[in-house]
Design a protein around this motif. Structure first.
Motif, mmCIF file in Angstrom:
data_model
loop_
_atom_site.group_PDB
_atom_site.id
_atom_site.type_symbol
_atom_site.label_atom_id
_atom_site.label_comp_id
_atom_site.label_asym_id
_atom_site.label_seq_id
_atom_site.Cartn_x
_atom_site.Cartn_y
_atom_site.Cartn_z
ATOM 1 N N PHE A 215 60.004 69.178 26.486
ATOM 2 C CA PHE A 215 59.576 70.321 27.287
ATOM 3 C C PHE A 215 59.518 69.932 28.754
ATOM 4 N N ILE A 216 59.803 70.901 29.624
ATOM 5 C CA ILE A 216 59.841 70.611 31.059
ATOM 6 C C ILE A 216 58.467 70.225 31.584
ATOM 7 N N ARG A 217 57.401 70.716 30.952
ATOM 8 C CA ARG A 217 56.066 70.350 31.413
ATOM 9 C C ARG A 217 55.765 68.870 31.177
ATOM 10 N N SER A 218 56.529 68.249 30.279
ATOM 11 C CA SER A 218 56.343 66.818 30.018
ATOM 12 C C SER A 218 56.931 65.948 31.120
ATOM 13 N N THR A 219 57.674 66.550 32.039
ATOM 14 C CA THR A 219 58.309 65.779 33.119
ATOM 15 C C THR A 219 57.444 65.724 34.374
ATOM 16 N N TYR A 220 56.222 66.242 34.286
ATOM 17 C CA TYR A 220 55.232 66.166 35.368
ATOM 18 C C TYR A 220 55.767 66.754 36.675
ATOM 19 N N ASP A 221 55.923 65.916 37.734
ATOM 20 C CA ASP A 221 56.322 66.412 39.056
ATOM 21 C C ASP A 221 57.832 66.424 39.280
ATOM 22 N N ASN A 222 58.616 66.122 38.267
ATOM 23 C CA ASN A 222 60.070 66.101 38.442
ATOM 24 C C ASN A 222 60.647 67.445 38.874
ATOM 25 N N PRO A 223 60.158 68.576 38.351
ATOM 26 C CA PRO A 223 60.684 69.862 38.840
ATOM 27 C C PRO A 223 60.432 70.078 40.331
ATOM 28 N N LEU A 224 59.287 69.605 40.832
ATOM 29 C CA LEU A 224 59.011 69.727 42.262
ATOM 30 C C LEU A 224 59.995 68.896 43.077
ATOM 31 N N GLN A 225 60.342 67.730 42.557
ATOM 32 C CA GLN A 225 61.309 66.865 43.224
ATOM 33 C C GLN A 225 62.678 67.547 43.289
ATOM 34 N N VAL A 226 63.065 68.179 42.203
ATOM 35 C CA VAL A 226 64.372 68.850 42.149
ATOM 36 C C VAL A 226 64.438 70.006 43.141
ATOM 37 N N VAL A 227 63.404 70.854 43.168
ATOM 38 C CA VAL A 227 63.455 72.006 44.081
ATOM 39 C C VAL A 227 63.346 71.556 45.539
ATOM 40 N N ALA A 228 62.662 70.443 45.782
ATOM 41 C CA ALA A 228 62.610 69.909 47.151
ATOM 42 C C ALA A 228 64.010 69.514 47.610
ATOM 43 N N TYR A 229 64.788 68.896 46.721
ATOM 44 C CA TYR A 229 66.171 68.536 47.050
ATOM 45 C C TYR A 229 67.039 69.791 47.213
ATOM 46 N N ILE A 230 66.814 70.792 46.365
ATOM 47 C CA ILE A 230 67.593 72.034 46.466
ATOM 48 C C ILE A 230 67.359 72.692 47.824
ATOM 49 N N GLY A 231 66.082 72.802 48.213
ATOM 50 C CA GLY A 231 65.771 73.407 49.501
ATOM 51 C C GLY A 231 66.360 72.640 50.660
ATOM 52 N N ALA A 232 66.372 71.301 50.554
ATOM 53 C CA ALA A 232 66.937 70.479 51.623
ATOM 54 C C ALA A 232 68.458 70.633 51.688
ATOM 55 N N VAL A 233 69.115 70.623 50.535
ATOM 56 C CA VAL A 233 70.575 70.796 50.514
ATOM 57 C C VAL A 233 70.969 72.115 51.151
ATOM 58 N N ASN A 234 70.230 73.169 50.828
ATOM 59 C CA ASN A 234 70.574 74.507 51.306
ATOM 60 C C ASN A 234 70.398 74.668 52.819
ATOM 61 N N HIS A 235 69.657 73.757 53.451
ATOM 62 C CA HIS A 235 69.417 73.864 54.885
ATOM 63 C C HIS A 235 69.822 72.596 55.641
ATOM 64 N N ASP A 236 70.583 71.731 54.995
ATOM 65 C CA ASP A 236 71.093 70.514 55.625
ATOM 66 C C ASP A 236 72.531 70.767 56.081
ATOM 67 N N ALA A 237 72.788 70.473 57.341
ATOM 68 C CA ALA A 237 74.115 70.757 57.908
ATOM 69 C C ALA A 237 75.209 69.912 57.281
ATOM 70 N N HIS A 238 74.885 68.819 56.613
ATOM 71 C CA HIS A 238 75.891 67.978 55.967
ATOM 72 C C HIS A 238 76.503 68.646 54.738
#
Length: 335
Positions: free
Chosen positions: A258-281
């Motif tokens: 279950f995804i809840r068993s991964t603790y803070d991993n979903p937060l890490q993923v969405v942090a990367y998603i938000g950065a990719v979407n606003h990173d000029a690279h």
């Protein structure tokens, strides 16, 4: 009947009172007829007083309200323990400084073809905090307590030196796992036919996931969110079952179905998603995430797919953690 009327006239002359004969007189053959009737205890009750008491009780009962009943119950049985539903226990917090997760100015599909090779932007070490550091500094007390108890239990079983060796091996296994995946997913090496990789339990575990991955856009590549001021190093950006995702590879000794068993991993993923979407690279936009939990014994890995709706929910939580980290840094500077 005549003798009875004669007796009544005689009593009226002697005592000065009258007795009206009943219109219907019945006789009983019961043995109690000749004896004196025993008085009931109810006959001694003051009827006027009793009627006032009944009226008083009924008037009070009619004036009862749910609030007064609860007060009486609390006096008699103690205060009521009120348990709310889990989602109502805590007030929903909203980020004060909202920033969008998605970038509507970008296309979902990459402008460039993956044939030119996936992006591998190096991470620049600077004063900007990383996603990992922010999450570590803002763990809940429950998470810290859990980790501390786990460490104490492991030290008790393995000893200080044994625990240090154990954590070192875990780190080394994770590093080798990521390096192998990077080689497999890059254009430098074709996964098909390379049986030596299957000797690794972790790689065997994710084989069915790798078969669903295509069009790799980035591998072990840095991201930088200039507006929110954080950096990170994502594992992979590729299509999973036809949807472009930020993919995070994790290893575990215990099943995490279950995804809840991964603790803070979903937060890490969405942090990367938000950065990719606003990173000029990066010229494209990512709207989904994927957490893959691999197992050393080779058992099938658990993929946890995060659609746009789920990513948006975790994004709000990430913004709250980011604000908490910023506030802690301000307090430390004042101290």
């Amino acid at each position: 009947m005549k003798p009875f009327l004669a007796i009544c006239r005689l009593l009226r002359k002697l005592n000065g009172f009258s007795v009206k004969p009943s219109s219907l007189v019945t006789f009983s053959t019961s043995s109690y007829l000749g004896g004196q009737k025993k008085k009931s205890s109810y006959e001694a009750v003051d009827e006027a007083k009793y009627s006032r008491l009944v009226r008083s009780v009924l008037s009070k009962a009619s004036a009862q309200t749910p609030e007064s009943l609860f007060k009486e119950d609390e006096i008699l049985y103690g205060p009521v323990s009120k348990h709310k539903a889990p989602e109502q226990e805590q007030q929903v917090r909203v980020p004060q400084n909202w920033f969008p997760l998605f970038n509507e100015e970008r296309n979902v599909k990459p402008h460039t073809s993956a044939s030119s090779g996936p992006l591998k932007i190096p991470l620049q070490r600077n004063v900007i905090p990383s996603v990992t550091r922010i999450l570590q500094q803002t763990m809940t007390p429950e998470q810290r307590s859990f980790l501390e108890k786990w460490k104490q239990r492991m030290v008790l079983e393995l000893g200080e030196d044994g625990f240090a060796e154990y954590t070192s091996n875990i780190f080394l296994q994770g590093k080798q796992f990521h390096e192998t995946l990077e080689n497999i997913l890059s254009l430098e090496e074709n996964f098909k036919g390379r049986e030596e990789h299957l000797q690794c339990g972790f790689i065997k575990s994710v084989q069915h996931i790798l078969n669903e991955i295509s069009d790799v856009q980035a591998l072990e590549s840095a991201v930088h969110h200039k507006a929110l001021k954080y950096v990170g190093l994502l594992d992979c950006v590729a299509e999973y079952q036809g949807k472009l995702c930020v993919i995070d590879w994790k290893t575990s000794e215990k099943p995490k179905p279950f995804i809840r068993s991964t603790y803070d991993n979903p937060l890490q993923v969405v942090a990367y998603i938000g950065a990719v979407n606003h990173d000029a690279h990066y010229s494209f936009q990512v709207r989904c995430g994927l957490i893959v939990v691999a197992y050393k014994d080779g058992s099938p890995a658990h993929p946890h797919f995060m659609d746009e709706e789920l990513c948006s929910k975790y994004w709000a939580k990430w913004l709250l953690r980011l604000e908490e980290y910023t506030e802690k840094q301000k307090v430390q500077k004042l101290d």
